[in-house]
Design a protein around this motif. Structure first.
Motif, mmCIF file in Angstrom:
data_model
loop_
_atom_site.group_PDB
_atom_site.id
_atom_site.type_symbol
_atom_site.label_atom_id
_atom_site.label_comp_id
_atom_site.label_asym_id
_atom_site.label_seq_id
_atom_site.Cartn_x
_atom_site.Cartn_y
_atom_site.Cartn_z
ATOM 1 N N ASN A 466 0.855 -1.172 0.000
ATOM 2 C CA ASN A 466 0.000 0.000 0.000
ATOM 3 C C ASN A 466 0.894 1.224 0.000
ATOM 4 N N THR A 467 0.567 2.135 -0.862
ATOM 5 C CA THR A 467 1.392 3.323 -0.988
ATOM 6 C C THR A 467 0.552 4.437 -1.574
ATOM 7 N N ILE A 468 0.918 5.668 -1.254
ATOM 8 C CA ILE A 468 0.210 6.784 -1.879
ATOM 9 C C ILE A 468 1.074 7.341 -3.001
ATOM 10 N N ASP A 469 2.354 7.503 -2.710
ATOM 11 C CA ASP A 469 3.212 8.196 -3.677
ATOM 12 C C ASP A 469 4.266 7.283 -4.304
ATOM 13 N N PHE A 470 4.311 6.041 -3.949
ATOM 14 C CA PHE A 470 5.288 5.070 -4.456
ATOM 15 C C PHE A 470 6.722 5.370 -4.013
ATOM 16 N N MET A 471 6.875 6.422 -3.195
ATOM 17 C CA MET A 471 8.206 6.726 -2.660
ATOM 18 C C MET A 471 8.424 5.924 -1.375
ATOM 19 N N THR A 472 7.335 5.739 -0.632
ATOM 20 C CA THR A 472 7.379 4.886 0.548
ATOM 21 C C THR A 472 6.212 3.905 0.408
ATOM 22 N N ALA A 473 6.328 2.766 1.051
ATOM 23 C CA ALA A 473 5.251 1.778 0.933
ATOM 24 C C ALA A 473 5.271 0.838 2.126
ATOM 25 N N GLU A 474 4.103 0.333 2.472
ATOM 26 C CA GLU A 474 3.969 -0.672 3.536
ATOM 27 C C GLU A 474 3.477 -1.950 2.899
ATOM 28 N N SER A 475 3.943 -3.086 3.376
ATOM 29 C CA SER A 475 3.413 -4.322 2.814
ATOM 30 C C SER A 475 1.946 -4.467 3.249
ATOM 31 N N ARG A 499 7.738 -23.600 -3.946
ATOM 32 C CA ARG A 499 7.618 -22.803 -2.721
ATOM 33 C C ARG A 499 7.069 -21.427 -3.058
ATOM 34 N N VAL A 500 6.243 -20.875 -2.153
ATOM 35 C CA VAL A 500 5.741 -19.511 -2.347
ATOM 36 C C VAL A 500 6.004 -18.721 -1.067
ATOM 37 N N LEU A 501 6.614 -17.570 -1.207
ATOM 38 C CA LEU A 501 6.963 -16.729 -0.056
ATOM 39 C C LEU A 501 6.187 -15.424 -0.142
ATOM 40 N N TYR A 502 5.862 -14.849 1.009
ATOM 41 C CA TYR A 502 5.201 -13.541 0.989
ATOM 42 C C TYR A 502 6.157 -12.517 1.584
ATOM 43 N N ASP A 503 6.418 -11.455 0.831
ATOM 44 C CA ASP A 503 7.409 -10.454 1.225
ATOM 45 C C ASP A 503 6.730 -9.372 2.078
ATOM 46 N N ILE A 504 7.152 -9.242 3.341
ATOM 47 C CA ILE A 504 6.508 -8.222 4.181
ATOM 48 C C ILE A 504 7.420 -7.018 4.442
ATOM 49 N N THR A 505 8.420 -6.846 3.596
ATOM 50 C CA THR A 505 9.333 -5.708 3.765
ATOM 51 C C THR A 505 8.646 -4.419 3.336
ATOM 52 N N SER A 506 8.887 -3.343 4.083
ATOM 53 C CA SER A 506 8.348 -2.046 3.658
ATOM 54 C C SER A 506 9.399 -1.340 2.795
ATOM 55 N N LYS A 507 9.014 -0.208 2.214
ATOM 56 C CA LYS A 507 9.972 0.632 1.472
ATOM 57 C C LYS A 507 10.039 1.961 2.182
ATOM 58 N N PRO A 508 11.182 2.510 2.583
ATOM 59 C CA PRO A 508 12.406 1.742 2.738
ATOM 60 C C PRO A 508 12.246 0.743 3.886
ATOM 61 N N PRO A 509 13.153 -0.161 4.033
ATOM 62 C CA PRO A 509 14.450 -0.354 3.374
ATOM 63 C C PRO A 509 14.353 -1.105 2.035
ATOM 64 N N GLY A 510 13.233 -1.809 1.769
ATOM 65 C CA GLY A 510 13.124 -2.499 0.477
ATOM 66 C C GLY A 510 12.729 -1.498 -0.593
ATOM 67 N N THR A 511 12.607 -1.959 -1.814
ATOM 68 C CA THR A 511 11.931 -1.154 -2.834
ATOM 69 C C THR A 511 10.676 -1.940 -3.188
ATOM 70 N N ILE A 512 9.830 -1.374 -4.022
ATOM 71 C CA ILE A 512 8.599 -2.089 -4.362
ATOM 72 C C ILE A 512 8.933 -3.269 -5.263
ATOM 73 N N GLU A 513 9.645 -2.988 -6.351
ATOM 74 C CA GLU A 513 10.087 -4.073 -7.224
ATOM 75 C C GLU A 513 11.256 -4.800 -6.556
ATOM 76 N N PHE A 514 11.621 -5.953 -7.101
ATOM 77 C CA PHE A 514 12.701 -6.729 -6.484
ATOM 78 C C PHE A 514 14.075 -6.319 -7.011
ATOM 79 N N GLU A 515 14.076 -5.651 -8.174
ATOM 80 C CA GLU A 515 15.376 -5.245 -8.712
ATOM 81 C C GLU A 515 15.322 -3.777 -9.049
#
Ligand code: XMP
Length: 515
Positions: A466-475, A499-515
């Protein structure tokens, strides 16, 4: 019939587009012009009202942006905001000085003139967004003070007889609790607008303007199937029909069936009368990406190859008069303000295209709109909802959702897993509630067991933010039942995934995409 229009004169503030947007939200058409615009041009537009924006300068300094006093004497209502308010006072004989304390942030404003046309329905004490060094120390002759704060003697002033209004704070930002009411009051109570503008008027107005500009010229559009380029293409096609050619490059990194879906809408069997060229360049992109694992290198390759493919197609068409770009307002801001910031990810669809095409002029019909306004225009144009409400999809596509080397086999895996994920999110009624969600293919293989057999297969990662501006995001907190269903379907239906994993990292420190 010409619509009534309110003009915003831009003095370099940060929120100018927001001012225009708020006015449009009141169903009044609004355009932004530079403060350098000639007064005769302004008169010719016959505006119902004029709004002067904020800006970073001090109006009493010699080379600061200004306007002649004539602007305030045309009989057209004027609202000055922040710098615009100070300038109005300065030009009309008041005084603006540097304050001892900078007022910044949410501030309580006390309304002194409750029956002011602009403060109808506004609470006597209301929270507003302030951001200024200078302050109005003395109002111009004919003005009375209508609001103040603890630090600012003139938070608002007016000369109601001349329909001139000055507001030191920013009613256009959401931090100003009743700002929308104030702007609404200006356009209706002061300017007397009828409020007959809707998104269909924007569409009509743009079509007329495009026709006038393009005449019998040839127009070329790079169509990605994303919201912005689709809306721009349809707008152009309604305006100039088959003078428009759209080139759609299928780089083989699109979501499942996406190329065919785009072709179904825009191609020869679709609803629009445009020349549609689909370039199936899948193998070419996979070839260039073979053996490449570094994310930025992949992005560069995809971006460059995209330009080469487009260039080849453009050459076949020959010289064109206009090139269409689906630039929207946030792109304009990012390219303007992003100069000093570090490059985290290079977005290939910003810049790059124009220089490879032989054209005379760029057309950017959506340049003044925010994303949700583009969507409204898209619906107005009759574009199918599944295209209009598409979530953002990166230019390099699945190339940045496959960790490590991209191969045709991996593309197929991630496409199939992602399609299941999207289908189940839609089944759960969550598709319009989540900012962005997708499946990515990790490069990890691990041991599993299926039907008594040992497996050694890939892990799919699911992401939803979930994100408003795509600069920060919460899983996003997806329901467990949805995650379980998606997981079981992916394992059962997609080969080579165990296997299926669910990514709960927020941005930052993650980014939205994986690369
Ligand atoms: P990140 O991953 O940077 O994503 O948190 C923020 C938003 O940008 C999109 N994104 C891209 N869009 N080209 C694009 O056009 C790219 O290379 C790119 N990388 C990320 C991402 O999908 C998200 O909406």
């Amino acid at each position: 019939m010409k619509n009534e229009v309110v003009i915003v004169l831009d003095f370099g503030g940060q929120y100018n587009q927001l001012v225009a947007r708020r006015v449009r939200e009141c169903n009044v058409y609004c355009e932004i012009y530079s403060y350098k615009t000639d007064i005769e041009k302004i008169k010719a537009m016959n505006p119902k009202g004029i709004i002067l924006t904020g800006g970073p300068n001090s109006c009493y300094e010699a080379d600061s942006p200004t306007y002649s006093a004539e602007l305030f004497k045309m009989g057209v209502p004027v609202l000055g905001l922040c710098y615009g308010a100070q300038l109005m006072m300065h030009v009309l004989g008041g005084k603006v000085e540097r304050a001892n304390v900078r007022e910044y942030g949410k501030t309580e404003v006390l309304i002194d003139k409750q029956d002011s046309k602009i403060f109808q329905g506004v609470s006597p004490r209301t929270i507003c967004w302030m951001s200024h060094f200078d302050y109005i120390s003395q109002t111009a002759p004919g003005f009375s003070i209508t609001a103040h704060t603890a630090d600012c003697p003139v938070a608002a002033a007016e000369n109601a007889a001349e329909a001139l209004y000055a507001i030191q704070f920013h009613p256009e930002v959401l931090h100003t609790a009743q700002g929308k009411e104030m702007l609404h009051n200006f356009v209706y109570n002061v300017c007397g607008c009828a409020g007959d503008w809707k998104m269909d008027s924007f569409v009509e107005h743009s079509i007329r303007e495009i026709r006038q500009k393009v005449g019998s010229g040839k127009v070329l559009c790079a169509l990605s199937g994303g919201v912005d380029s689709s809306v721009a293409a349809v707008l152009l096609s309604k305006a100039v029909g088959d003078q428009l050619t759209c080139v759609f490059v299928d780089h083989g990194l699109l979501r499942k069936n996406e190329g065919d879906e785009v072709e179904a809408v825009f191609g020869p069997n679709g609803a629009y009368n445009l020349n549609f060229i689909r370039v199936n360049a899948q193998e070419r992109f996979y070839g260039k990406l073979a053996g490449v694992t570094e994310p930025e290198k992949k992005r560069k390759i995809i971006g460059e190859e995209f330009i080469r493919v487009f260039e080849e197609e453009a050459k076949k068409i020959g010289a064109v008069d206009f090139l269409v770009q689906g630039t929207i307002y946030p792109d304009v801001v990012e390219s303007g303000l992003g100069g000093e910031s570090a490059v985290i990810k290079s977005h290939h669809n910003v810049g790059g295209l124009p220089s490879c095409v032989d054209f005379k002029e760029i057309l950017e019909p959506l340049r003044d709109l925010f994303k949700d306004e583009v969507r409204k225009a898209g619906l107005e144009l009759g574009i199918p909802e599944h295209l209009v409400f598409r979530q953002p999809f990166p230019g390099p596509g699945l190339g940045v959702r496959i960790i490590g080397e991209v191969t045709a086999e991996k593309v197929k895996i991630v496409q199939d897993a992602d399609a299941i994920y999207r289908e189940e999110i839609a089944n759960a009624g969550l598709d319009r509630c989540i900012g962005q969600y997708f499946a990515a293919l990790t490069n990890m293989q691990s041991v599993g067991v299926m039907g008594d057999e040992r497996t050694y297969d890939y892990a799919i990662a699911l992401r939803a933010v979930n994100t408003i501006d795509f600069m920060t995001a919460e899983s996003a907190e997806l329901p467990w039942s949805v995650l379980q269903k998606v997981t079981s379907r992916i394992i059962n239906e997609v080969s080579h995934v165990n296997r299926v994993l669910y990514d709960i990292t927020s941005k930052p420190p993650g980014t939205i995409e994986f690369e």
